[in-house]
Design an enzyme around this catalytic site. Structure first.
Site, PDB file in Angstrom:
ATOM      1  N   ARG A 261     -11.936   1.298  -8.756  1.00  0.00           N
ATOM      2  CA  ARG A 261     -11.240   2.591  -8.965  1.00  0.00           C
ATOM      3  C   ARG A 261     -11.551   3.140 -10.359  1.00  0.00           C
ATOM      4  NH1 ARG A 261      -5.347   2.466  -5.985  1.00  0.00           N
ATOM      5  NH2 ARG A 261      -6.183   1.954  -3.941  1.00  0.00           N
TER       6      ARG A 261
ATOM      7  N   GLU B  76       1.664 -13.669  12.085  1.00  0.00           N
ATOM      8  CA  GLU B  76       2.250 -12.509  12.770  1.00  0.00           C
ATOM      9  C   GLU B  76       2.102 -11.291  11.865  1.00  0.00           C
ATOM     10  OE1 GLU B  76       3.434 -12.474  15.856  1.00  0.00           O
ATOM     11  OE2 GLU B  76       2.948 -14.598  16.040  1.00  0.00           O
TER      12      GLU B  76
ATOM     13  N   ASP C 128       0.829  -1.205   0.000  1.00  0.00           N
ATOM     14  CA  ASP C 128       0.000   0.000   0.000  1.00  0.00           C
ATOM     15  C   ASP C 128       0.870   1.264   0.000  1.00  0.00           C
ATOM     16  OD1 ASP C 128      -2.354   1.422   0.024  1.00  0.00           O
ATOM     17  OD2 ASP C 128      -2.599   1.351   2.194  1.00  0.00           O
TER      18      ASP C 128
ATOM     19  N   ASN D  48     -10.457  -2.746  -5.199  1.00  0.00           N
ATOM     20  CA  ASN D  48      -9.619  -1.862  -6.029  1.00  0.00           C
ATOM     21  C   ASN D  48     -10.151  -1.782  -7.461  1.00  0.00           C
ATOM     22  OD1 ASN D  48      -6.427  -2.969  -4.607  1.00  0.00           O
ATOM     23  ND2 ASN D  48      -7.726  -1.242  -3.989  1.00  0.00           N
TER      24      ASN D  48
HETATM   25  C1  FPP Z   1      -1.673   0.304  -3.468  1.00  0.00           C
HETATM   26  O1  FPP Z   1      -1.355   1.640  -3.524  1.00  0.00           O
HETATM   27  C2  FPP Z   1      -1.298  -0.396  -4.713  1.00  0.00           C
HETATM   28  C3  FPP Z   1      -2.173  -0.872  -5.631  1.00  0.00           C
HETATM   29  C4  FPP Z   1      -3.627  -0.748  -5.516  1.00  0.00           C
HETATM   30  C5  FPP Z   1      -1.696  -1.574  -6.834  1.00  0.00           C
HETATM   31  C6  FPP Z   1      -0.301  -2.143  -6.706  1.00  0.00           C
HETATM   32  C7  FPP Z   1       0.049  -3.164  -7.678  1.00  0.00           C
HETATM   33  C8  FPP Z   1       0.990  -3.034  -8.606  1.00  0.00           C
HETATM   34  C9  FPP Z   1       1.790  -1.839  -8.867  1.00  0.00           C
HETATM   35  C10 FPP Z   1       1.303  -4.222  -9.415  1.00  0.00           C
HETATM   36  C11 FPP Z   1       0.650  -4.743 -10.538  1.00  0.00           C
HETATM   37  C12 FPP Z   1      -0.648  -4.435 -11.085  1.00  0.00           C
HETATM   38  C13 FPP Z   1      -1.602  -5.353 -11.411  1.00  0.00           C
HETATM   39  C14 FPP Z   1      -2.749  -4.959 -12.228  1.00  0.00           C
HETATM   40  C15 FPP Z   1      -1.545  -6.751 -10.973  1.00  0.00           C
HETATM   41  P1  FPP Z   1      -2.520   2.720  -3.515  1.00  0.00           P
HETATM   42  O2  FPP Z   1      -2.740   3.179  -4.915  1.00  0.00           O
HETATM   43  O3  FPP Z   1      -3.733   2.178  -2.846  1.00  0.00           O
HETATM   44  O4  FPP Z   1      -1.831   3.831  -2.672  1.00  0.00           O
HETATM   45  P2  FPP Z   1      -2.552   4.981  -1.826  1.00  0.00           P
HETATM   46  O5  FPP Z   1      -3.289   4.297  -0.720  1.00  0.00           O
HETATM   47  O6  FPP Z   1      -1.403   5.777  -1.357  1.00  0.00           O
HETATM   48  O7  FPP Z   1      -3.459   5.710  -2.779  1.00  0.00           O
END
Ligand code: FPP
Length: 230
Positions: A66, A195, A15, A63
């Site tokens: 979004r 954990e 995250d 997600n």
């Molecule tokens: C969380 O950060 C991250 C994600 C929702 C996506 C992370 C995944 C990848 C980069 C890898 C590959 C992609 C796929 C399609 C498998 P956030 O955007 O929620 O961060 P924030 O909470 O700061 O907005």
């Protein structure tokens, strides 16, 4: 830290990509690109440290709600990195697994991941599992419905075989980056005795050194599984 204290299975909630980008006045997509690069490097590091199963929460069912523009960006990123990294995994004898409802993803992504799984099958060094379109409650509900359809009473052991993670041991250590202190619908059944480790680092800043700190914290934990300690 000796080898016996290394968790066999580490799961990571990646995250903070968006906030990492915002802090730098960059678009969210730049955060996802940095997150993608970190994800690849970190999984290699985890296997080098002796972890045998590494499960990364790439995209939850939630997600997928979004904005289309962000999702399109994420899927393009995935397409551009995937093939090359499947070859690397194959060379390193790491098996790729993908868990989640692949029917929720663009169909070419579903095809790509199925080919990636087939190409890397049987790699003896470890298993890298990507959770994409994954939700813990959805995983449990699908398993319950399957058991009901089959008319079978389940035990904890037989139930585990009905989950997406069939064949993968429960995580020993779950790491969440990015300041939030919650599970966000990830591996709810599987994390009963896992954990937990939370870090304020945004995922692109979660370096190999930070990962090693999490391993050290894990090594100092006493796992009691509800029993009386030493
Ligand atoms: C969380 O950060 C991250 C994600 C929702 C996506 C992370 C995944 C990848 C980069 C890898 C590959 C992609 C796929 C399609 C498998 P956030 O955007 O929620 O961060 P924030 O909470 O700061 O907005």
């Amino acid at each position: 830290m000796d080898g016996t204290q290394i968790p066999r299975h580490v799961a990571v909630i990646m995250d903070g990509n968006g906030r990492w980008a915002k802090k730098r006045l960059l678009p969210r997509g730049a955060g996802h690109r940095a997150g993608m690069e970190r994800m690849i490097a970190l999984s290699e590091h985890a296997f080098d440290r002796g972890v045998q199963y590494c499960t990364l929460f790439a995209l939850s069912t939630e997600n997928l709600l979004r904005p289309k523009e962000e999702l399109d960006g994420l899927f393009s990123l995935f397409r551009s990195y995937f093939q090359k990294n499947v070859l690397r995994l194959k060379e390193k004898k790491i098996t790729l697994r993908v868990i989640g409802d692949l029917s929720l993803l663009p169909s070419d992504i579903e095809t790509l991941v199925k080919c990636g799984e087939a190409e890397t099958a049987g790699g003896g060094r470890g298993t890298l599992t990507l959770a994409i379109g994954y939700g813990g409650r959805q995983d449990i509900l699908a398993a319950v419905n399957r058991a009901v359809r089959e008319g079978k009473e389940v035990t904890a052991e037989s139930f585990a075989h009905l989950l997406y993670t069939d064949g993968i041991p429960d995580p020993d250590l779950l790491i969440r980056t990015g300041k939030e202190l919650r599970l966000s619908n990830f591996l709810l059944w599987q994390c009963a005795y896992t954990e937990l480790y939370f870090t304020e680092k945004y995922f692109p800043d979660f370096s190999d050194k930070e990962f090693d700190k999490a391993l050290e914290a894990y090594a100092s934990r006493e796992r009691r599984y509800g029993k009386v300690g030493k």
